[in-house]
Scaffold this motif. Sequence first.
Motif, PDB file in Angstrom:
ATOM      1  N   ILE A 481       0.849  -1.196   0.000  1.00  0.00           N
ATOM      2  CA  ILE A 481       0.000   0.000   0.000  1.00  0.00           C
ATOM      3  C   ILE A 481       0.883   1.243   0.000  1.00  0.00           C
ATOM      4  O   ILE A 481       1.830   1.350   0.792  1.00  0.00           O
ATOM      5  CB  ILE A 481      -0.925   0.016   1.230  1.00  0.00           C
ATOM      6  N   TRP A 482       0.557   2.190  -0.908  1.00  0.00           N
ATOM      7  CA  TRP A 482       1.191   3.503  -0.944  1.00  0.00           C
ATOM      8  C   TRP A 482       0.194   4.537  -0.414  1.00  0.00           C
ATOM      9  O   TRP A 482      -0.948   4.604  -0.893  1.00  0.00           O
ATOM     10  CB  TRP A 482       1.585   3.891  -2.360  1.00  0.00           C
ATOM     11  N   ARG A 541       3.306  -4.127   8.442  1.00  0.00           N
ATOM     12  CA  ARG A 541       4.521  -3.334   8.643  1.00  0.00           C
ATOM     13  C   ARG A 541       4.368  -1.980   7.971  1.00  0.00           C
ATOM     14  O   ARG A 541       3.702  -1.864   6.942  1.00  0.00           O
ATOM     15  CB  ARG A 541       5.755  -4.031   8.046  1.00  0.00           C
ATOM     16  N   GLN A 542       4.969  -0.968   8.549  1.00  0.00           N
ATOM     17  CA  GLN A 542       5.030   0.340   7.898  1.00  0.00           C
ATOM     18  C   GLN A 542       6.457   0.862   7.936  1.00  0.00           C
ATOM     19  O   GLN A 542       7.250   0.481   8.796  1.00  0.00           O
ATOM     20  CB  GLN A 542       4.086   1.344   8.569  1.00  0.00           C
ATOM     21  N   ASN A 543       6.788   1.722   6.958  1.00  0.00           N
ATOM     22  CA  ASN A 543       8.137   2.267   6.874  1.00  0.00           C
ATOM     23  C   ASN A 543       8.300   3.455   7.819  1.00  0.00           C
ATOM     24  O   ASN A 543       7.340   3.910   8.469  1.00  0.00           O
ATOM     25  CB  ASN A 543       8.440   2.701   5.434  1.00  0.00           C
ATOM     26  N   THR A 564       5.550  -2.549  13.538  1.00  0.00           N
ATOM     27  CA  THR A 564       4.888  -3.785  13.117  1.00  0.00           C
ATOM     28  C   THR A 564       3.707  -4.079  14.030  1.00  0.00           C
ATOM     29  O   THR A 564       3.669  -3.677  15.204  1.00  0.00           O
ATOM     30  CB  THR A 564       5.846  -4.992  13.158  1.00  0.00           C
ATOM     31  N   LEU A 565       2.742  -4.804  13.473  1.00  0.00           N
ATOM     32  CA  LEU A 565       1.626  -5.370  14.238  1.00  0.00           C
ATOM     33  C   LEU A 565       1.499  -6.826  13.829  1.00  0.00           C
ATOM     34  O   LEU A 565       1.500  -7.140  12.635  1.00  0.00           O
ATOM     35  CB  LEU A 565       0.321  -4.622  13.969  1.00  0.00           C
ATOM     36  N   ASN A 566       1.399  -7.727  14.796  1.00  0.00           N
ATOM     37  CA  ASN A 566       1.301  -9.155  14.534  1.00  0.00           C
ATOM     38  C   ASN A 566       0.084  -9.729  15.249  1.00  0.00           C
ATOM     39  O   ASN A 566      -0.250  -9.311  16.365  1.00  0.00           O
ATOM     40  CB  ASN A 566       2.549  -9.889  15.030  1.00  0.00           C
ATOM     41  N   GLU A 567      -0.548 -10.705  14.606  1.00  0.00           N
ATOM     42  CA  GLU A 567      -1.624 -11.446  15.268  1.00  0.00           C
ATOM     43  C   GLU A 567      -1.587 -12.893  14.807  1.00  0.00           C
ATOM     44  O   GLU A 567      -1.426 -13.188  13.611  1.00  0.00           O
ATOM     45  CB  GLU A 567      -3.001 -10.863  14.970  1.00  0.00           C
ATOM     46  N   GLY A 568      -1.742 -13.818  15.756  1.00  0.00           N
ATOM     47  CA  GLY A 568      -1.895 -15.232  15.464  1.00  0.00           C
ATOM     48  C   GLY A 568      -3.165 -15.749  16.110  1.00  0.00           C
ATOM     49  O   GLY A 568      -3.570 -15.269  17.183  1.00  0.00           O
ATOM     50  N   GLY A 593       7.022  -0.149  17.825  1.00  0.00           N
ATOM     51  CA  GLY A 593       7.444   1.022  17.054  1.00  0.00           C
ATOM     52  C   GLY A 593       6.331   2.021  16.828  1.00  0.00           C
ATOM     53  O   GLY A 593       5.490   2.273  17.707  1.00  0.00           O
ATOM     54  N   GLY A 594       6.276   2.583  15.620  1.00  0.00           N
ATOM     55  CA  GLY A 594       5.303   3.617  15.319  1.00  0.00           C
ATOM     56  C   GLY A 594       3.861   3.138  15.351  1.00  0.00           C
ATOM     57  O   GLY A 594       2.944   3.926  15.587  1.00  0.00           O
ATOM     58  N   LEU A 595       3.627   1.844  15.118  1.00  0.00           N
ATOM     59  CA  LEU A 595       2.273   1.307  15.183  1.00  0.00           C
ATOM     60  C   LEU A 595       1.777   1.146  16.614  1.00  0.00           C
ATOM     61  O   LEU A 595       0.610   0.816  16.832  1.00  0.00           O
ATOM     62  CB  LEU A 595       2.189  -0.032  14.447  1.00  0.00           C
ATOM     63  N   ALA A 596       2.647   1.380  17.606  1.00  0.00           N
ATOM     64  CA  ALA A 596       2.253   1.296  19.006  1.00  0.00           C
ATOM     65  C   ALA A 596       1.955   2.666  19.598  1.00  0.00           C
ATOM     66  O   ALA A 596       1.852   2.810  20.814  1.00  0.00           O
ATOM     67  CB  ALA A 596       3.339   0.597  19.820  1.00  0.00           C
TER      68      ALA A 596
END
Length: 623
Positions: A481-482, A541-543, A564-568, A593-596
């Motif tokens: 995604i951009w 993930r994001q840059n 990053t964001l992860n889910e299982g 990181g930034g996603l937190a």
Amino acid sequence: MKRSDGSEIPLRCGRSWKALTRGGSIPSAVSLLLAQPFLLLLWLTMGAFPAWAQTRASLSGMVTDPAGAALRDVAVTVKNVDTGATRTITTDGGGHYQASGLPLGRFEIHAAKPGFADETRTGISLAVGQDATVDIGMQRSTPDACASGREFATTDCTLTWHGITLYGAYDVGVGWVSHGLPENGYNYEGESLVNRNGYQHRFLIAPNNLQQTGVGIRGKEEFRPGWFVVFNASTGINPQSGLLANASATDTANNGLPRSSYSIAIDGARAGQPFNDEYYAGVSSTHFGALTFGRQRALGTDAMLLYDPAGGAYAFSYIGYNGTMAGGGDTEDSRWDDALKYRLTYGPVHFGAMYKFADGSAGCYSASATWTATTCTPEQAHNNAYGFDLGGAYSKFSADVVFQQYNQAISVLNPLLGPQSLTASYQSTTDSINTNPITGGVNLIDTHNTVYGIVTDNRAVMVAARYTWDPVKFFAGYEYIWQNNPSNPLGVGASDQGGYIMSGVEDNNLDSEKLVNIWWTGAKYTYRSKTDFTFAWYQQRQNDFRLPPTCSPADGFRASCAGTLNEGSLYADHHFTKRFDAFAGIAYSYVSGGLAIAIPHKPGVPYNYSNNCAPLVGGRFTF
């Protein structure tokens, strides 16, 4: 009249017998002359009849039951496809029907009899003088499987009348979360995913775990051979409250409250609309595909439901719970209003295209620091969108590639902040087009029942695949995604979905281009056709799009930093009947990181907790 031997032949006229002799009963020459025109006309008529008959045609045949026995009193309707004219004939005691004197052209035959399923024969073409024979075999009709409550509950029969089907689902469960929030009646996604404001472990009623609770009606009616009118109207309902699913209301319900007093708040495509899932109509053809218009699921949403191992389940799927992937960069865009959608399947290949027309108000802004409603310059709505899908299936393998572009996409961030905000009494007091204040002595845009969000132009490409190796199905997908600041910014007062108004906007939130990567994989194992075991893993993930790029624990993370964001998830789903199933499972998610970052304003305010564990059990009933 005398024979050659001289005897007479008696002739009877009326009640008397007279002898015909040469002298009086034989026609004269004058009477023969008068009879000639009549004989000539009769001869011409009889001679012309075969020529007339050759310009017509006929249809006939025999109607039989499954055992081959003749069926009498069957209503056989012969329809001229070219003109629409019909003729109905009833079969005789031998099961025969015949329609004579038919014009040339294309015909179809429909046979109907109580106790038997209707039969139709198409593709019949009649030529000059043709006598076509079309026999029809009829099958006995079976009772409606939904005729009783028991059959409705234990089978998968559809509630269909004359091509119109009523359908729906009810899905609810009980769960526990390690870091959650109090529920509210508008939330429709539960609390399985890590939440920026979650702060306490708690038991809760979990709505819509495998499927959105709701109701819908859809139809498909033939109006010409091979052409159909189609429509669908469906909506999501919260099973715990009976309210329409409304993500925006979960935010506005918390406006002005301290963060520690929040109930659960989400962003999503359902905003309390009467039909918050889909509402469209159009036409479809077996050979030319389907074209529909209205509120419709995005192509990315269609693909997500096909290639997500959890099928978009809110309780166990990140890409189902968070619509960033399905919406091509924004969760609100998993459904498009004012959209044209085209679908075509040709053998193993299918194609889709979609276009959204610009709609709504874009609000306004002013270059003056002391502006009013009369000096506010209107902005223009440029929230059009388009997308394409190309896919196919070969044997046990299927795959799709989806492209989507959405302009002026709106991502609602948080409830409007109260006194705990570190920068202002309300986030909405700044218009980010030029950072002029929105409020003075009186708010230009009332912050009551309004939303605040980031505006971006989004572009996304997604690839997904599925492979079946009985009894296991394997799934995998990836999306890139951009995101950029909008080419055409929105102003305050712009309209968001569901009739909500934006009292604050951020058109310059991105320091540079934001790049988002989402991937997922998983497998579903079916045990004895009744029980499914599903495992899935998701990551976003994001840059680092912050300028200057000072992202580290020492410098302090911002929402513009890489993260990053992860889910299982793992769950089992057992089907007691075709309609009723029960499930149990667990989902675990965490961010970094930034996603937190929970509140993306200086200084960055992080999540209360960066992880969440959410086991639950529940049941679902579908119809």
